[in-house]
Design a protein around this motif. Structure first.
Motif, PDB file in Angstrom:
ATOM      1  N   ALA A  35      -0.181   6.604   6.731  1.00  0.00           N
ATOM      2  CA  ALA A  35      -1.399   7.477   7.116  1.00  0.00           C
ATOM      3  C   ALA A  35      -2.307   7.749   5.860  1.00  0.00           C
ATOM      4  N   ALA A  36      -1.717   7.850   4.697  1.00  0.00           N
ATOM      5  CA  ALA A  36      -2.803   7.988   3.734  1.00  0.00           C
ATOM      6  C   ALA A  36      -3.638   6.823   3.512  1.00  0.00           C
ATOM      7  N   ALA A  37      -2.961   5.605   3.545  1.00  0.00           N
ATOM      8  CA  ALA A  37      -3.858   4.493   3.547  1.00  0.00           C
ATOM      9  C   ALA A  37      -4.945   4.144   4.320  1.00  0.00           C
ATOM     10  N   SER A  38      -4.662   4.881   5.625  1.00  0.00           N
ATOM     11  CA  SER A  38      -5.731   4.841   6.694  1.00  0.00           C
ATOM     12  C   SER A  38      -6.958   5.345   6.334  1.00  0.00           C
ATOM     13  N   ASN A  39      -7.001   6.422   5.289  1.00  0.00           N
ATOM     14  CA  ASN A  39      -8.334   7.146   4.828  1.00  0.00           C
ATOM     15  C   ASN A  39      -8.775   6.519   3.586  1.00  0.00           C
ATOM     16  N   GLU A  40      -7.952   5.427   3.143  1.00  0.00           N
ATOM     17  CA  GLU A  40      -8.123   4.863   1.760  1.00  0.00           C
ATOM     18  C   GLU A  40      -9.331   3.651   1.816  1.00  0.00           C
ATOM     19  N   GLN A  41     -10.285   3.364   0.984  1.00  0.00           N
ATOM     20  CA  GLN A  41     -11.149   2.277   1.187  1.00  0.00           C
ATOM     21  C   GLN A  41     -10.391   0.884   0.827  1.00  0.00           C
ATOM     22  N   LEU A  42     -11.249  -0.012   1.799  1.00  0.00           N
ATOM     23  CA  LEU A  42     -10.744  -1.445   1.709  1.00  0.00           C
ATOM     24  C   LEU A  42     -11.389  -1.905   0.291  1.00  0.00           C
ATOM     25  N   ALA A  43     -10.738  -2.508  -0.751  1.00  0.00           N
ATOM     26  CA  ALA A  43     -11.709  -3.072  -1.786  1.00  0.00           C
ATOM     27  C   ALA A  43     -12.108  -4.603  -1.351  1.00  0.00           C
ATOM     28  N   ILE A  44     -13.311  -4.841  -1.957  1.00  0.00           N
ATOM     29  CA  ILE A  44     -13.651  -6.339  -1.866  1.00  0.00           C
ATOM     30  C   ILE A  44     -13.394  -6.733  -3.097  1.00  0.00           C
TER      31      ILE A  44
END
Length: 410
Positions: free
Chosen positions: A44-53
């Protein structure tokens, strides 16, 4: 009556500072709870994290497989900037034109490629992104929110196409990555790289209402101050939004995950500048807020006969306990004004949360510089402030003109 009013103001200010501090601690604590709360909470926390490029831009796979030039094209994922520079030096003008037309995102983001070629390629890429976004903004099969977001993306892209803008890198993935240059980078005697913190992206790269909240606004201010202090020196300033930044005060802001993904990209930028520029000294790094975590992560790989100046301002920490841990290749400077809320965050690192020691303390070992006149987290480059003067003096190499806190306040 006057004394009572002042006292009430001080009490309210103290309460505000305590609330901010409790907020940051709760972010740390909340993230720590998620670590122990099991896989479901972590997801659930990961869903709010940014996806690094971390991968090369669109078109890179086709670029690598392209055999029509009679020789291998440098792999954007692995080729070092020196190899890239050598490859571009071998091209005919017609071959270069073709690469820009067919692979604008690759050429525009390839560290070591000629500056003029990158500027041209990025205009092509930005134009394509503007046109794509305009079409989505007019697509009635999309809902109103999607159309509004597309129109905003088109407008943000359009602004980058204004005459005179020099876009060194552009990647439309995610929230959008942008790097811009002020000055003639090819002939600059002194180069500075601004590394911004949270919420920097294509949509917030250049703000007109509060320009110093944006990377472009900070870069313009620094460039203007350098010219005011030393009009005879050829300078260039780079606003590097070349990584995915945290958004707000979410979990990304209190971990180094995005900084660790960003550091190799900053290293490649500096490696490319070694091939395409010839300044009198290594580029100075001016690292704001979370950007100082990025710079701290990258610093141990910075080596050279001359030390790289690294200015951490409004910093939540650099991921270390002392400047000595950043290596011998950097000279660290630090600034924080009294009105900056970042001074209320817990300067610690526990279980991967937090960014270590306060760079402005004597124990950290950085050179402390004055920010007299600056106010708030984004006020360091406001006109007339000691921090603006000092940042430009450091970027120019005029170290004797840099004032410490006591010099400006005494």
């Amino acid at each position: 009556m006057h004394r009572r009013r002042i006292k009430r103001i001080l009490v309210v200010d103290a309460r505000r500072r305590r609330r901010i501090k409790r907020l940051m601690i709760s972010v740390f604590a909340g993230a720590a709870v998620l670590v122990d709360a099991g896989a479901a909470a972590a997801q659930a926390a990961a869903s709010n994290e940014q996806l690094a490029i971390t991968t090369p831009p669109a078109g890179s796979a086709a670029w690598v497989l392209d055999e029509s030039f009679g020789r291998e094209l440098p792999d954007p994922a692995t080729a070092d900037p020196a190899a890239v520079a050598a490859f571009f030096a071998s091209l005919t003008p017609a071959e270069l034109d073709r690469l820009i037309a067919e692979y604008p995102l690759v050429v525009g983001n390839l560290d070591g490629a000629p500056l003029a070629a990158r500027y041209r390629a990025n205009r092509v890429a930005i134009t394509a992104e503007r046109d794509r976004a305009r079409q989505r903004g007019q697509d009635l099969t999309l809902d109103a929110t999607a159309r509004a977001l597309a129109t905003s993306r088109a407008n943000d892209s359009e602004r980058l196409l204004a005459d005179g803008r020099q876009i060194l890198a552009f990647d439309p993935r995610g929230r959008g990555l942008v790097t811009e240059v002020w000055g003639d980078l090819a002939t600059a005697q002194r180069v500075a790289v601004l590394v911004p913190g949270s919420d920097a992206d294509l949509g917030h790269f250049d703000q007109t209402a509060e320009p110093l909240r944006s990377p472009a606004g900070m870069a313009r201010a620094l460039y203007a101050e350098e010219h005011a202090q030393s009009p005879g020196t050829r300078t260039a300033v780079i606003a590097w939004t070349g990584y995915v930044t945290p958004q707000g005060l979410g979990p990304d802001a209190v971990t180094s995950r995005l900084a660790e993904a960003a550091a190799p990209r900053l290293e490649r930028l500096l490696g490319g500048l070694k091939q395409t520029t010839r300044p009198d000294a290594p580029p100075a790094l001016l690292c704001h807020s979370y950007g100082s975590v990025v710079c701290g992560t990258a610093a141990p790989t910075v080596h050279g006969a001359q030390a790289t100046d690294l200015v951490a301002f409004g910093s939540p920490g650099m991921g270390v306990e002392s400047a000595a841990e950043l290596g011998t290749g950097v000279q660290v400077w630090a600034a924080r004004n009294a009105g900056d809320w970042i001074g209320n965050v817990p300067y610690l690192e526990v279980g991967g949360l937090g960014h270590g020691a306060d760079p402005t303390t004597h124990a950290f070992g950085a050179m402390s510089i004055s920010s007299l006149g600056a106010n708030g987290h984004n006020g360091y480059l406001a006109e007339g402030t000691a921090s603006r003067h000092n940042f430009a003096a450091i970027a120019l190499g005029h170290y004797g003109d840099v004032s410490g806190p006591s010099e400006s306040q005494g």
